[in-house]
Design a protein around this motif. Sequence first.
Motif, short mmCIF file in Angstrom:
data_model
loop_
_atom_site.label_atom_id
_atom_site.label_comp_id
_atom_site.label_asym_id
_atom_site.label_seq_id
_atom_site.Cartn_x
_atom_site.Cartn_y
_atom_site.Cartn_z
N TRP A 333 1.03 -1.05 0.02
CA TRP A 333 0.20 -0.04 -0.06
C TRP A 333 0.97 1.27 -0.11
O TRP A 333 0.24 2.31 -0.30
CB TRP A 333 -0.86 0.09 1.14
CG TRP A 333 -2.25 -0.75 1.08
CD1 TRP A 333 -2.30 -2.29 1.38
CD2 TRP A 333 -3.20 -0.58 0.28
NE1 TRP A 333 -3.35 -2.68 1.14
CE2 TRP A 333 -4.12 -1.81 0.31
CE3 TRP A 333 -3.70 0.50 -0.32
CZ2 TRP A 333 -5.29 -1.59 -0.36
CZ3 TRP A 333 -4.96 0.59 -1.15
CH2 TRP A 333 -5.80 -0.78 -0.90
N HIS A 443 -5.39 -7.19 0.67
CA HIS A 443 -6.96 -7.15 0.60
C HIS A 443 -7.30 -6.69 2.10
O HIS A 443 -8.15 -5.63 2.23
CB HIS A 443 -7.52 -8.17 0.05
CG HIS A 443 -8.93 -8.12 0.03
ND1 HIS A 443 -9.91 -7.68 -0.96
CD2 HIS A 443 -10.09 -8.30 1.10
CE1 HIS A 443 -11.05 -7.69 -0.66
NE2 HIS A 443 -11.23 -8.11 0.65
N GLU A 444 -6.89 -7.37 3.00
CA GLU A 444 -7.23 -7.11 4.32
C GLU A 444 -6.78 -5.85 4.82
O GLU A 444 -7.52 -5.26 5.77
CB GLU A 444 -7.19 -8.40 5.38
CG GLU A 444 -7.47 -9.68 4.97
CD GLU A 444 -9.11 -9.61 4.69
OE1 GLU A 444 -9.62 -8.87 5.66
OE2 GLU A 444 -9.79 -10.45 4.04
N GLY A 446 -6.40 -3.43 3.26
CA GLY A 446 -7.42 -2.15 2.79
C GLY A 446 -8.41 -1.97 3.61
O GLY A 446 -8.93 -0.88 3.83
N HIS A 447 -9.30 -3.07 4.18
CA HIS A 447 -10.37 -2.89 4.97
C HIS A 447 -9.65 -1.93 6.24
O HIS A 447 -10.60 -1.15 6.55
CB HIS A 447 -10.73 -4.19 5.50
CG HIS A 447 -11.62 -4.89 4.33
ND1 HIS A 447 -12.17 -4.26 3.61
CD2 HIS A 447 -11.53 -6.21 4.04
CE1 HIS A 447 -12.79 -5.33 2.80
NE2 HIS A 447 -12.64 -6.38 3.07
N TYR A 451 -11.28 1.02 3.72
CA TYR A 451 -11.99 0.79 2.46
C TYR A 451 -12.88 -0.35 2.26
O TYR A 451 -12.52 -1.81 2.79
CB TYR A 451 -10.84 0.49 1.46
CG TYR A 451 -9.79 1.38 1.36
CD1 TYR A 451 -10.07 2.84 1.65
CD2 TYR A 451 -8.38 0.91 0.87
CE1 TYR A 451 -8.82 3.61 1.74
CE2 TYR A 451 -7.38 2.03 0.96
CZ TYR A 451 -7.80 3.30 1.36
OH TYR A 451 -6.73 4.33 1.18
N HIS A 453 -15.36 -3.36 0.36
CA HIS A 453 -15.52 -4.05 -1.04
C HIS A 453 -15.75 -2.81 -2.05
O HIS A 453 -16.85 -2.32 -1.94
CB HIS A 453 -15.98 -5.41 -0.91
CG HIS A 453 -15.44 -6.37 -0.12
ND1 HIS A 453 -16.33 -7.18 0.61
CD2 HIS A 453 -14.35 -6.92 0.04
CE1 HIS A 453 -15.38 -7.88 1.37
NE2 HIS A 453 -14.28 -7.74 1.01
N ASN A 454 -15.10 -3.17 -3.30
CA ASN A 454 -15.61 -2.26 -4.41
C ASN A 454 -15.97 -3.16 -5.47
O ASN A 454 -15.05 -3.68 -6.21
CB ASN A 454 -14.55 -1.29 -4.72
CG ASN A 454 -14.91 -0.63 -6.13
OD1 ASN A 454 -16.02 -0.61 -6.34
ND2 ASN A 454 -13.87 -0.09 -6.87
N SER A 480 -9.19 -2.48 -8.69
CA SER A 480 -9.02 -2.30 -7.13
C SER A 480 -8.81 -3.87 -6.78
O SER A 480 -9.45 -4.69 -6.95
CB SER A 480 -10.28 -1.96 -6.61
OG SER A 480 -10.36 -1.72 -5.18
N MET A 482 -9.57 -4.20 -3.75
CA MET A 482 -10.61 -4.38 -2.92
C MET A 482 -11.99 -5.06 -3.42
O MET A 482 -13.12 -5.47 -2.83
CB MET A 482 -11.23 -3.03 -2.17
CG MET A 482 -10.01 -2.51 -1.49
SD MET A 482 -9.12 -3.49 -0.33
CE MET A 482 -10.58 -3.90 0.84
N ASP A 508 -7.44 2.01 -6.32
CA ASP A 508 -6.94 1.99 -4.90
C ASP A 508 -5.93 3.02 -4.76
O ASP A 508 -5.88 3.72 -3.62
CB ASP A 508 -6.07 0.78 -4.67
CG ASP A 508 -6.91 -0.81 -4.93
OD1 ASP A 508 -8.05 -0.56 -4.25
OD2 ASP A 508 -6.42 -1.49 -5.56
#
Length: 814
Positions: A333, A443-444, A446-447, A451, A453-454, A480, A482, A508
């Motif tokens: 990220w 991914h996690e 990102g949460h 964020y 889910h997109n 993304s 996400m 993202d």
Amino acid sequence: MKKILTVVFALLFVGISTDIQAQKKKKKKGDDTEQEAPKKKKNGLKDYAEVITNEAITDEGLITSHQVGDDFYFEIPANLLEKEILIVSRIAGHVKGLNFGGAGMKSRPQQVIRFQKMGGKILMRSVSYNNVAAENEPIYTSVKNNNFEPVIESFSLETMKDDSSSYVIKVTDFFSSDIPMIGGLRDSERKRFKIKGIDKARSLITSVKSFPENVEVRHILTYKGDELPANGLTETLSIEMNQSMILLPEDPMVPRYHDERVGFFSLRQIDYSSDEQKAAQRRFITKWRLEPSDWDAYNNGELVEPVKPIVYYIDPATPEKWRKYIKQGVEDWQVAFEAAGLKNAILAKDPPSKEEDPDWSPEDVRFSVIRYIATDIQNAQGPHVHDPRTGEILESDILWYHNVMNLLRNWYFIQTAAVNPEAQKTKFDDELMGELIRFVSAHEVGHTLGYPHNMGSSPAYTVDQLRDKAFTDTHGVAPSIMDYARFNYVAQPEDGITNFFPRIGEYDLWVTQYGYKPIPNVSTPDDEEDVLNAWIKEKGDDPLYRYGRQRGLPVDPTAQTEDIGHDSMIASELGIRNLKRIVDKLMDWTTVEGENYKELEELYGQVVNQFNRYNGHVVSNVGGVYEYYKTADQDGAVYTHVEKDKQERAVEFLNEQLFATPNWLVDAEILGRIQQDGLVERMRGIQVRILNRLTMEEMLMRMIENEALNGNDAYSLTGLFTDMRQGIWGELYNGRRIDTYRRNLQKEHINRLGELMSLEEEKYANSDIPSVAMATLSRLERDVRSGLSRQNDTSSRFHLQDIQQRIDAILNPK
């Protein structure tokens, strides 16, 4: 440093300075200390030394805790009264079958409390930020009076320091009772397990740890019930809970407004002091506080480090060989934060050793930790804890379940093995599994950055792009990470694709800019509103930067889970081609001499599941409505019905790929090794699931509305029912034998039409749905009579005779 000290004789310690004593966080006083007889204070309270005896085990921190025998006490500093404290309730000791989760998951929404002194009581009150007003506004008093804070618990004051600098309450009963605010079971779980109540004799505190900004309480709650998820013979369910009590920041962060066009977790408030002629709703995103360490350099366009970066520590329980991949997922990220003007904004570290920092604890709210959990749950979670006043994320503990590796193996095998030699085995090489872990880690994380889910990201990449090697070498499967766009399942053998992975994408970078790019000279969220709107409008017409919200059964076919590409029918047809290739090789790739067929059974089941997903992606187009969020200064509608041609192609796909028996799934070599029966029922379930989706009342009503609005440009209800009839009942017109699977499907179709004729809810019963269902049954009655004359197969004739009677019973009930 926390220690337990034994104090021998008080006279021996006269020379020790009070400064040194203050540094001792944990202490236990000896049995043989000479003490004066306890005295009663004038206010009727016991003397401090009588309650907090020399036997007390003390832990100093935000709230000092004392254990005296089996009892636990909180010593609350006077300057902490009326301050706001966040309570986060988590399950620390989980029970298999309790719910979908594991140790570390939240059992309750986070809540805010404050302690108040009222006479000889200390009250714990619940604080809500759903309704707010500025304290300097006259309406503030009315908001406070009309949102009276409930009293969660009233504690008797046990004792206090002589200088009134702190107050002592006993909390043993509070944490061993069934307090709804901090309980371990939801109402639905209580009902499902037939919980009779809590057994206080078997509910107790196991530990209390105090830190500078938080207190962590571990306690066991033991419930009595009749239908428990585990150890049912005992009629006992014990859950270990962890309560985090976190002091909210003294200097709240300036919040940033939420916008529906950008994907962020958020909080809502009703602001009664806003300059609007109504109770105005305010919605703020949840985000970490990242402030430039050098505003001058930042304003000159330089990348600068934040004052306090986001740091994730890796749980020491994590297997050594996976740690670097989890860290890489965190630091992937960094590129997004650099796009927002910040460098080294997010870091992954190993925790300090006991020698380096004996007081370091993953429970300390100052540290965010990726927890490694030994459970067979195939998942990972990225929750966070935020300040309900502003949305500032205070900490996050990502829950990493050990068995997520099996989930990753299954996804990657089913979606890429047809064209990817690395995936053509049941146990992947460590490097491949490491990269899969890296993807889930990113991914996690990102949460935890705020964020959600997109699901609207993946259609921005076309199927042709996903089949292009040059494109896939530099891109993931969607803009993304996400999105629930897993791996590239549309690539065909002739495409030469070698990169099948998701990655941090264009969206993202954009969402990180929206949430984290610092805007100078901001003191209120209103100060940056125009800047944020300009950013969004700049990206507004580009699908790479679109946000599509997650829904249970998607109404918008361009915002659904597990799909990739711009067209569900094209992508799903290519995906099915690959599933057929996998079934042909499944025996070779999953069987080992001397071993049973468990892997074959599991992966065949995964093939069926993936086939279900492809059909689900397609059916969402029928009666679908696109949802593209816009504001009044943008052109175009927010809601648009899916094109007629696309809906017709969706039904054509289902008629060809699903309702016409998918015989490629009926592989005798495989089925003879994994099951003694069940194939016919499995096939019926696959087909009926989509049949019911195609005839859902809500979806049919959207089709009626589409026709009312758009006339001949709409895919009509009669058009749908005609196309389904012709696809499901083709044997009536060509005289072919009706196989077992089709006979089951046709019976289910008749049953469903009968249900649609008899809808009771007023809005459905008085719509066109029953009329079209009845007309379809009447047409089928004639077609079946005609089709019987063309059939020579005995089973098919018996079936059609039965169908005649079923239709007659529905159309002409006695």
